[in-house]
Scaffold this motif. Structure first.
Motif, PDB file in Angstrom:
ATOM      1  N   ILE A  96       1.995 -22.102 -23.656  1.00 48.69           N
ATOM      2  CA  ILE A  96       3.157 -23.261 -23.428  1.00 48.69           C
ATOM      3  C   ILE A  96       3.187 -23.490 -21.758  1.00 48.69           C
ATOM      4  O   ILE A  96       3.371 -24.852 -21.502  1.00 48.69           O
ATOM      5  N   LEU A  97       3.138 -22.644 -21.202  1.00 47.58           N
ATOM      6  CA  LEU A  97       3.264 -22.769 -19.497  1.00 47.58           C
ATOM      7  C   LEU A  97       2.182 -23.683 -19.529  1.00 47.58           C
ATOM      8  O   LEU A  97       2.416 -24.841 -18.349  1.00 47.58           O
ATOM      9  N   MET A  98       1.180 -23.354 -19.563  1.00 49.23           N
ATOM     10  CA  MET A  98      -0.031 -24.223 -19.379  1.00 49.23           C
ATOM     11  C   MET A  98      -0.170 -25.679 -19.817  1.00 49.23           C
ATOM     12  O   MET A  98      -0.552 -26.563 -19.219  1.00 49.23           O
ATOM     13  N   ILE A  99       0.363 -25.780 -20.955  1.00 48.72           N
ATOM     14  CA  ILE A  99       0.439 -27.034 -21.553  1.00 48.72           C
ATOM     15  C   ILE A  99       1.399 -28.121 -21.073  1.00 48.72           C
ATOM     16  O   ILE A  99       1.213 -29.335 -20.435  1.00 48.72           O
ATOM     17  N   VAL A 100       2.648 -27.469 -20.686  1.00 50.08           N
ATOM     18  CA  VAL A 100       3.470 -28.138 -19.904  1.00 50.08           C
ATOM     19  C   VAL A 100       3.170 -28.248 -18.567  1.00 50.08           C
ATOM     20  O   VAL A 100       3.575 -29.540 -18.007  1.00 50.08           O
ATOM     21  N   GLY A 101       2.529 -27.377 -17.793  1.00 47.40           N
ATOM     22  CA  GLY A 101       2.089 -27.663 -16.300  1.00 47.40           C
ATOM     23  C   GLY A 101       1.171 -28.861 -16.379  1.00 47.40           C
ATOM     24  O   GLY A 101       1.367 -29.621 -15.275  1.00 47.40           O
ATOM     25  N   ALA A 102       0.294 -28.870 -17.445  1.00 49.00           N
ATOM     26  CA  ALA A 102      -0.640 -29.823 -17.344  1.00 49.00           C
ATOM     27  C   ALA A 102       0.075 -31.232 -17.649  1.00 49.00           C
ATOM     28  O   ALA A 102      -0.598 -32.219 -17.011  1.00 49.00           O
ATOM     29  N   GLY A 103       1.135 -31.315 -18.518  1.00 45.64           N
ATOM     30  CA  GLY A 103       1.514 -32.683 -18.822  1.00 45.64           C
ATOM     31  C   GLY A 103       2.517 -32.998 -17.268  1.00 45.64           C
ATOM     32  O   GLY A 103       2.460 -34.050 -16.949  1.00 45.64           O
ATOM     33  N   VAL A 104       3.130 -31.989 -16.824  1.00 48.03           N
ATOM     34  CA  VAL A 104       3.855 -32.409 -15.534  1.00 48.03           C
ATOM     35  C   VAL A 104       2.857 -32.961 -14.490  1.00 48.03           C
ATOM     36  O   VAL A 104       3.044 -33.997 -13.716  1.00 48.03           O
ATOM     37  N   SER A 105       1.797 -32.084 -14.402  1.00 49.25           N
ATOM     38  CA  SER A 105       0.789 -32.395 -13.316  1.00 49.25           C
ATOM     39  C   SER A 105       0.004 -33.850 -13.510  1.00 49.25           C
ATOM     40  O   SER A 105      -0.024 -34.479 -12.440  1.00 49.25           O
ATOM     41  N   ALA A 106      -0.197 -34.111 -14.747  1.00 51.27           N
ATOM     42  CA  ALA A 106      -0.958 -35.480 -15.099  1.00 51.27           C
ATOM     43  C   ALA A 106       0.074 -36.393 -14.808  1.00 51.27           C
ATOM     44  O   ALA A 106      -0.191 -37.678 -14.320  1.00 51.27           O
ATOM     45  N   ILE A 107       1.397 -36.401 -15.115  1.00 52.64           N
ATOM     46  CA  ILE A 107       2.460 -37.428 -14.746  1.00 52.64           C
ATOM     47  C   ILE A 107       2.703 -37.862 -13.458  1.00 52.64           C
ATOM     48  O   ILE A 107       2.938 -38.750 -12.898  1.00 52.64           O
ATOM     49  N   LEU A 108       2.605 -36.643 -12.724  1.00 57.53           N
ATOM     50  CA  LEU A 108       2.885 -36.842 -11.168  1.00 57.53           C
ATOM     51  C   LEU A 108       1.600 -37.395 -10.493  1.00 57.53           C
ATOM     52  O   LEU A 108       1.873 -38.075  -9.661  1.00 57.53           O
ATOM     53  N   THR A 109       0.435 -37.152 -11.108  1.00 56.05           N
ATOM     54  CA  THR A 109      -0.654 -37.602 -10.322  1.00 56.05           C
ATOM     55  C   THR A 109      -0.905 -39.148 -10.685  1.00 56.05           C
ATOM     56  O   THR A 109      -1.098 -39.826  -9.742  1.00 56.05           O
ATOM     57  N   GLU A 110      -0.490 -39.419 -11.908  1.00 56.83           N
ATOM     58  CA  GLU A 110      -0.608 -40.760 -12.349  1.00 56.83           C
ATOM     59  C   GLU A 110       0.480 -41.790 -11.599  1.00 56.83           C
ATOM     60  O   GLU A 110       0.328 -42.795 -10.907  1.00 56.83           O
ATOM     61  N   THR A 111       1.740 -40.995 -11.231  1.00 58.20           N
ATOM     62  CA  THR A 111       2.712 -41.607 -10.466  1.00 58.20           C
ATOM     63  C   THR A 111       2.427 -41.821  -9.166  1.00 58.20           C
ATOM     64  O   THR A 111       2.478 -42.962  -8.530  1.00 58.20           O
ATOM     65  N   ALA A 112       1.731 -40.955  -8.464  1.00 58.06           N
ATOM     66  CA  ALA A 112       1.395 -40.971  -7.101  1.00 58.06           C
ATOM     67  C   ALA A 112       0.184 -42.107  -6.997  1.00 58.06           C
ATOM     68  O   ALA A 112       0.303 -42.744  -6.175  1.00 58.06           O
ATOM     69  N   SER A 113      -0.729 -42.128  -8.202  1.00 53.48           N
ATOM     70  CA  SER A 113      -1.770 -43.144  -7.909  1.00 53.48           C
ATOM     71  C   SER A 113      -1.087 -44.757  -8.058  1.00 53.48           C
ATOM     72  O   SER A 113      -1.911 -45.421  -7.206  1.00 53.48           O
ATOM     73  N   ARG A 114      -0.268 -44.775  -8.728  1.00 58.29           N
ATOM     74  CA  ARG A 114       0.399 -46.071  -8.889  1.00 58.29           C
ATOM     75  C   ARG A 114       1.373 -46.397  -7.629  1.00 58.29           C
ATOM     76  O   ARG A 114       1.258 -47.718  -7.197  1.00 58.29           O
ATOM     77  N   HIS A 115       1.691 -45.373  -7.178  1.00 54.72           N
ATOM     78  CA  HIS A 115       2.687 -45.851  -5.991  1.00 54.72           C
ATOM     79  C   HIS A 115       2.013 -45.892  -4.622  1.00 54.72           C
ATOM     80  O   HIS A 115       2.513 -46.388  -3.721  1.00 54.72           O
ATOM     81  N   TRP A 116       1.163 -44.810  -4.410  1.00 59.77           N
ATOM     82  CA  TRP A 116       0.459 -44.774  -3.098  1.00 59.77           C
ATOM     83  C   TRP A 116      -1.044 -44.956  -3.118  1.00 59.77           C
ATOM     84  O   TRP A 116      -1.856 -44.203  -3.947  1.00 59.77           O
ATOM     85  N   ARG A 117      -1.484 -46.123  -2.879  1.00 59.18           N
ATOM     86  CA  ARG A 117      -2.941 -46.434  -2.897  1.00 59.18           C
ATOM     87  C   ARG A 117      -3.475 -46.555  -1.662  1.00 59.18           C
ATOM     88  O   ARG A 117      -3.197 -46.960  -0.439  1.00 59.18           O
TER      89      ARG A 117
END
Length: 146
Positions: free
Chosen positions: A125-146
């Protein structure tokens, strides 16, 4: 190339590697010597985030979740392989193996034993939640800081 998405992905998986290492130390036998276990797994997490998750950012949130899970699986795979190799070298220096092939085969036996210990539901569960949070933060960073 240096991008904000790569940096965020690397830092997220580095933190996940550290937290996962702390969790593993609680569920594995207490007599094991861990040494630099957290630092090594955090470094592997940083590299997996930088090389695997970061460059793939910017393709949407559903793709980001897929990339996050891929990055976490790569983190677990490389951490298992590295820690198993480290344990094999430790045992080889104590002359537990008769040949180099026996020592090489022991890497995979040790990795399988370690992987069986990771079947704890809390760790999964820790790894799945961590993967989701990491993915969302990475995608958000990609959209806001180019």
């Amino acid at each position: 190339m240096f991008t904000a998405a790569r940096l965020v992905a690397a830092l997220c998986l580095m933190v996940l590697g550290w937290i996962g290492s702390d969790y593993v130390q609680q569920i594995w036998p207490q007599d094991m010597y861990f040494g630099n276990f957290n630092y090594i797994n955090a470094a592997i997490g940083f590299l997996c985030g930088w090389i695997i998750v970061g460059p793939r950012a910017g393709r949407g949130f559903s793709a980001a979740l897929s990339h996050g899970i891929t990055g976490v699986f790569a983190l677990i795979f490389w951490a298992l392989l590295f820690q198993a190799t480290r344990q094999m070298v430790h045992l080889a220096l104590r002359q537990r193996y008769d040949s180099a092939m026996e020592a090489f085969a022991a890497i995979f036996q040790i990795a399988i034993e370690y992987a069986a210990n990771l079947a704890d539901p809390g760790f999964v569960i820790l790894m799945i939640v961590g993967a989701g949070v990491s993915a969302i933060l990475t995608e958000t960073a990609s959209r806001h800081w180019r």
